[in-house]
Design a protein around this motif. Structure first.
Motif, PDB file in Angstrom:
ATOM      1  N   PRO B 235       0.829  -1.198   0.000  1.00 29.19           N
ATOM      2  CA  PRO B 235       0.000   0.000   0.000  1.00 29.19           C
ATOM      3  C   PRO B 235       0.871   1.259   0.000  1.00 29.19           C
ATOM      4  N   SER B 236       0.458   2.244  -0.789  1.00 26.61           N
ATOM      5  CA  SER B 236       1.190   3.497  -0.798  1.00 26.61           C
ATOM      6  C   SER B 236       0.913   4.240   0.495  1.00 26.61           C
ATOM      7  N   THR B 237       1.834   5.107   0.864  1.00 25.99           N
ATOM      8  CA  THR B 237       1.655   5.894   2.083  1.00 25.99           C
ATOM      9  C   THR B 237       0.370   6.707   1.982  1.00 25.99           C
ATOM     10  N   GLU B 238       0.092   7.151   0.766  1.00 26.29           N
ATOM     11  CA  GLU B 238      -1.100   7.967   0.569  1.00 26.29           C
ATOM     12  C   GLU B 238      -2.369   7.173   0.880  1.00 26.29           C
ATOM     13  N   LEU B 239      -2.394   5.909   0.403  1.00 23.56           N
ATOM     14  CA  LEU B 239      -3.559   5.056   0.673  1.00 23.56           C
ATOM     15  C   LEU B 239      -3.731   4.856   2.184  1.00 23.56           C
ATOM     16  N   LEU B 240      -2.613   4.595   2.863  1.00 21.72           N
ATOM     17  CA  LEU B 240      -2.677   4.375   4.309  1.00 21.72           C
ATOM     18  C   LEU B 240      -3.211   5.602   5.024  1.00 21.72           C
ATOM     19  N   ILE B 241      -2.634   6.733   4.688  1.00 15.39           N
ATOM     20  CA  ILE B 241      -3.058   7.954   5.378  1.00 15.39           C
ATOM     21  C   ILE B 241      -4.530   8.225   5.112  1.00 15.39           C
ATOM     22  N   ARG B 242      -4.918   8.048   3.827  1.00 15.67           N
ATOM     23  CA  ARG B 242      -6.311   8.336   3.506  1.00 15.67           C
ATOM     24  C   ARG B 242      -7.237   7.378   4.261  1.00 15.67           C
ATOM     25  N   SER B 243      -6.897   6.078   4.235  1.00 15.65           N
ATOM     26  CA  SER B 243      -7.760   5.087   4.895  1.00 15.65           C
ATOM     27  C   SER B 243      -7.935   5.393   6.360  1.00 15.65           C
ATOM     28  N   PHE B 244      -6.811   5.596   7.041  1.00 14.52           N
ATOM     29  CA  PHE B 244      -6.915   5.786   8.488  1.00 14.52           C
ATOM     30  C   PHE B 244      -7.554   7.122   8.849  1.00 14.52           C
ATOM     31  N   SER B 245      -7.267   8.137   8.040  1.00 12.19           N
ATOM     32  CA  SER B 245      -7.866   9.418   8.437  1.00 12.19           C
ATOM     33  C   SER B 245      -9.374   9.408   8.213  1.00 12.19           C
ATOM     34  N   ILE B 246      -9.821   8.686   7.161  1.00  9.54           N
ATOM     35  CA  ILE B 246     -11.271   8.589   6.971  1.00  9.54           C
ATOM     36  C   ILE B 246     -11.896   7.838   8.145  1.00  9.54           C
ATOM     37  N   GLN B 247     -11.266   6.756   8.564  1.00  7.11           N
ATOM     38  CA  GLN B 247     -11.812   5.999   9.706  1.00  7.11           C
ATOM     39  C   GLN B 247     -11.845   6.850  10.974  1.00  7.11           C
ATOM     40  N   ILE B 248     -10.749   7.541  11.220  1.00  5.56           N
ATOM     41  CA  ILE B 248     -10.703   8.345  12.446  1.00  5.56           C
ATOM     42  C   ILE B 248     -11.724   9.485  12.378  1.00  5.56           C
ATOM     43  N   PHE B 249     -11.863  10.043  11.169  1.00  5.33           N
ATOM     44  CA  PHE B 249     -12.891  11.070  11.001  1.00  5.33           C
ATOM     45  C   PHE B 249     -14.259  10.528  11.396  1.00  5.33           C
ATOM     46  N   TRP B 250     -14.591   9.336  10.872  1.00  9.57           N
ATOM     47  CA  TRP B 250     -15.911   8.777  11.194  1.00  9.57           C
ATOM     48  C   TRP B 250     -16.053   8.440  12.669  1.00  9.57           C
ATOM     49  N   ILE B 251     -14.963   7.986  13.267  1.00 10.37           N
ATOM     50  CA  ILE B 251     -15.051   7.674  14.707  1.00 10.37           C
ATOM     51  C   ILE B 251     -15.401   8.935  15.491  1.00 10.37           C
ATOM     52  N   ILE B 252     -14.700  10.017  15.176  1.00  9.15           N
ATOM     53  CA  ILE B 252     -14.972  11.257  15.912  1.00  9.15           C
ATOM     54  C   ILE B 252     -16.431  11.688  15.706  1.00  9.15           C
ATOM     55  N   VAL B 253     -16.843  11.682  14.440  1.00 12.81           N
ATOM     56  CA  VAL B 253     -18.216  12.115  14.155  1.00 12.81           C
ATOM     57  C   VAL B 253     -19.238  11.211  14.853  1.00 12.81           C
ATOM     58  N   LEU B 254     -19.036   9.904  14.726  1.00 12.88           N
ATOM     59  CA  LEU B 254     -20.055   8.983  15.237  1.00 12.88           C
ATOM     60  C   LEU B 254     -20.071   8.895  16.759  1.00 12.88           C
ATOM     61  N   VAL B 255     -18.911   8.991  17.390  1.00 12.81           N
ATOM     62  CA  VAL B 255     -18.908   8.961  18.861  1.00 12.81           C
ATOM     63  C   VAL B 255     -19.691  10.167  19.388  1.00 12.81           C
ATOM     64  N   ILE B 256     -19.420  11.318  18.789  1.00 15.35           N
ATOM     65  CA  ILE B 256     -20.150  12.509  19.232  1.00 15.35           C
ATOM     66  C   ILE B 256     -21.646  12.341  18.951  1.00 15.35           C
ATOM     67  N   ALA B 257     -21.955  11.846  17.745  1.00 15.34           N
ATOM     68  CA  ALA B 257     -23.370  11.677  17.386  1.00 15.34           C
ATOM     69  C   ALA B 257     -24.056  10.689  18.318  1.00 15.34           C
ATOM     70  N   ALA B 258     -23.406   9.533  18.556  1.00 11.89           N
ATOM     71  CA  ALA B 258     -24.041   8.493  19.375  1.00 11.89           C
ATOM     72  C   ALA B 258     -24.248   8.986  20.798  1.00 11.89           C
ATOM     73  N   LYS B 259     -23.229   9.651  21.340  1.00 13.31           N
ATOM     74  CA  LYS B 259     -23.353  10.117  22.722  1.00 13.31           C
ATOM     75  C   LYS B 259     -24.432  11.196  22.849  1.00 13.31           C
ATOM     76  N   SER B 260     -24.455  12.121  21.873  1.00 14.29           N
ATOM     77  CA  SER B 260     -25.472  13.177  21.997  1.00 14.29           C
ATOM     78  C   SER B 260     -26.867  12.613  21.768  1.00 14.29           C
ATOM     79  N   PHE B 261     -26.974  11.689  20.811  1.00 15.91           N
ATOM     80  CA  PHE B 261     -28.286  11.086  20.559  1.00 15.91           C
ATOM     81  C   PHE B 261     -28.784  10.377  21.814  1.00 15.91           C
TER      82      PHE B 261
END
Lengths: 363, 274
Positions: B235-261
């Motif tokens: 995997p290229s470094t770019e693929l790795l960075i993109r994959s993990f940052s998308i996952q971390i982005f969703w974690i942040i969004v969803l944890v906040i969403a789930a807790k507030s909901f």
């Protein structure tokens, strides 16, 4: 003594959908905005001091659990003020939770699949109980009730009694200032009940824990509570010590008449009811002042509750002797149970008297 | 609440991880059955995709070889089965039976408690299911799946996927507070997740337009991201960075969403009773 619970004019109303029945009604319910308001708790004020053991009574649906839920912070009152350990429970639920213990007799807080000792270990972490406190409490528990042999038994294999015992112990593990016990002896056998009562009363004595006990078992009340609070239909109708309750109704005594055994062999409920009605009317016919007596029948024992302020006991006794085949007679002081029952059954005049008296005291 | 947490960050919650791990061990039979299921599923997808590739007549379909596809689908199945811990049912049952009140009178955060509860079971179940299936797949395709740093990225990414999946489950469970019933909603969620996350069919096989849309949804970050990292040898470094940052982005969004909901929804309890 410090007040640990201070409640002023608490009300709690629930919005309930006015449900219609039948298929047509069920469909209408989907769109209905027709709510009605139910007052579960209606203007209750009370103060509970540190170390008190309070029996909290009331018929099913009187609002007991709602009040308990307000005190534990699960529910937010619609109006009124509440302070538990100096905090507003629903605003500081987590902090309040550290200082209270709760046992709901019909639900277990223990881990179903694990040996009970694991539940204790989890709770030790949950409440961040220091090692020495944990050890001391475990030692005390085994001194009070011999439970070590249960520790390795999975909770799901326990009997109801054993489970309740462990549930109660677990609610005292973190040295809470207040413990709420909601029907702790429900469904238990006599010996387990007395064991649990012993445990509760010892824990109250040794730890000075304030205990709020709701129950339908008057045995619990007699054994444990010095003060009782009765609520009905959301309103407080009695708040005083138990001795006072007895003197207040002390003017009542019960005549227990043993009838010949064969009299009710094979008799059905309807026949018994007819017999009771018959006897009641006969006594009243002969003795006009006796119109507030209450007759009940248990096997071959007939009980007549006599309000002595209205009619002398001896007169009712002699009338009964004339109309009944009396085998044996006994005169009993009224039990807590029958007093409470009288209150629950909506003895209007008495309830009013009590509530007016409560008000007077408040003033 | 915050003050007690600061004293002992997460220590009280680790007890839940330990407890649910112990509970899982208690039910040995269900562990073995779940492994058996994963192995049978592997055999089924093996034959299915073999015949798809045979009928296609080419070595590479939509940029994926047969070994890659098999590894993707079979391991997706095994990961799914280790993530299936019935959290939605558990929360639903807590709510319907009123047991949730018992959690409300403890100095705990319900979301965090459930997270710690779930993660240990899933991690354990991951080893029980995914390791044997991985070995079976390697045998079936003659050790053609690379075994190196890609496995580390895969495991790391699965872990993040577990948290994303947890948040979705938690939110669906929370809906029960409003509806008192969970069956239909959960079935719907399971179908949506299994299609949109790439478990049933690898995302590479979807039409381009649809795939573009799916890349913007959180579902693909649960399964597609880790599985893509696994089958990509270098995997290229770019693929790795993109994959993990998308996952971390969703974690942040969803944890906040789930807790507030949940916070908003628990008003249903505090206002209207359990």
């Amino acid at each position: 003594m410090e007040p640990v619970i201070q409640i002023n004019n608490i009300c709690k109303t629930f919005k309930v959908l006015n449900r219609k029945t039948g298929i047509k009604g069920a469909v209408q319910n989907l769109f209905s905005r027709d709510y009605k308001e139910i007052k579960a708790v209606d203007d209750i004020s009370l103060t509970i001091n540190e170390g008190e053991m309070v029996g909290y009574l009331g018929p099913n649906g009187a609002g007991k659990s709602t009040t308990i839920k307000v005190m534990t912070g699960i529910l937010e009152p619609t109006s009124g003020n509440i302070l538990v350990n100096g905090r507003v429970p629903y605003k500081n639920r987590s902090v309040n939770a550290q200082d209270i213990g709760v046992v709901f007799g019909q639900r277990s807080q223990l881990w179903w699949a694990l040996p009970v000792i694991e539940s204790f270990r989890i709770l030790k972490e949950v409440y961040a109980i220091p090692d020495d406190v944990y050890k001391k409490n475990m030692q005390m528990f085994s001194d009070l009730v011999n439970v070590e042999n249960l520790y390795n038994k999975p909770v799901r294999e326990m009997s109801l009694g054993q489970r309740t015992l462990c549930d109660i112990l677990s609610s005292f593990l973190h040295n809470p200032g207040i413990v709420f016990l909601d029907e702790p002896t429900i469904g238990l056998d006599v010996s387990m009940k007395s064991k649990i009562r012993y445990l509760i009363s010892e824990l109250n004595k040794e730890k000075g824990t304030t205990i709020i006990l709701t129950t339908h078992d008057m045995g619990d009340v007699d054994a444990l509570a010095k003060r009782i609070i009765i609520i009905d239909q959301g309103k407080m109708i009695y708040d005083d010590n138990i001795a006072h309750l007895k003197t207040f109704f002390g003017a009542y005594r019960t005549i227990k008449i043993t009838l010949p055994n064969e009299q009710f062999d094979g008799a059905d409920e309807e026949k018994k009811a007819k017999f009771i009605a018959d006897i009641t009317s006969q006594i009243i016919a002969k003795n006009e002042k006796a119109r507030n007596i209450h007759v009940s029948l248990d096997e071959s024992e007939l009980s007549i509750l006599v309000p002595e302020a209205e009619v002398p006991l001896i007169e009712v006794l002699s009338t009964s002797q004339e109309i009944l085949p009396v085998k044996d007679v006994q005169i009993a002081e009224i039990s807590t149970e029958s007093i409470i029952r009288k209150i629950y059954e909506g003895n209007e005049s008495k309830s009013k008297l009590l509530s007016s008296e409560v008000k007077e005291k408040a003033e | 609440m915050n003050s007690t947490k600061r004293e002992l960050p997460f220590r009280r919650y680790l007890a839940f991880s330990r407890a649910s791990f112990l509970e899982t061990l208690t039910f040995r039979a269900s562990l073995l059955l779940s492994l058996g299921g994963s192995l049978i599923y592997t055999a089924v997808v093996c034959f299915l995709w073999k015949s798809i590739f045979n009928s296609a007549g080419t070595e590479i379909v939509n940029g994926m070889t047969y070994p890659m596809t098999l590894a993707y689908v079979a391991i997706a199945g095994a990961v799914t089965s280790s993530m299936t811990i019935y959290l939605v049912w558990d929360i639903g049952r807590d709510i319907q039976s009123g047991t949730i009140a018992l959690w409300f009178v403890k100095p705990l955060d319900y979301f965090t408690m459930n997270l710690f509860n779930s993660v240990s079971v899933i991690v354990f179940s991951f080893f029980i299911n995914v390791v044997p299936v991985f070995i079976l797949v390697e045998i079936l395709v003659g050790w053609q799946i690379p075994f190196g740093i890609n496995i580390l990225w895969f495991v790391l990414s699965v872990f993040l996927g577990v948290i994303i999946n947890f948040c979705l489950d938690f939110m669906v469970g929370t809906i029960c507070l409003h509806t008192q019933s969970i069956w239909g909603i959960n079935i719907m969620k399971e179908v949506v997740v299994s299609v949109l996350s790439g478990v049933t069919v690898p995302l590479a096989f979807f039409p381009d337009a649809l795939r573009q849309v799916m890349m913007f949804l959180p579902f693909q970050a649960i399964f597609n991201t880790p599985l893509t990292l696994m089958i990509t040898p270098n995997p290229s470094t770019e693929l790795l960075i993109r994959s993990f940052s998308i996952q971390i982005f969703w974690i942040i969004v969803l944890v906040i969403a789930a807790k507030s909901f949940f916070k908003v929804s628990s008003r249903v309890i505090t206002i209207n009773g359990g």
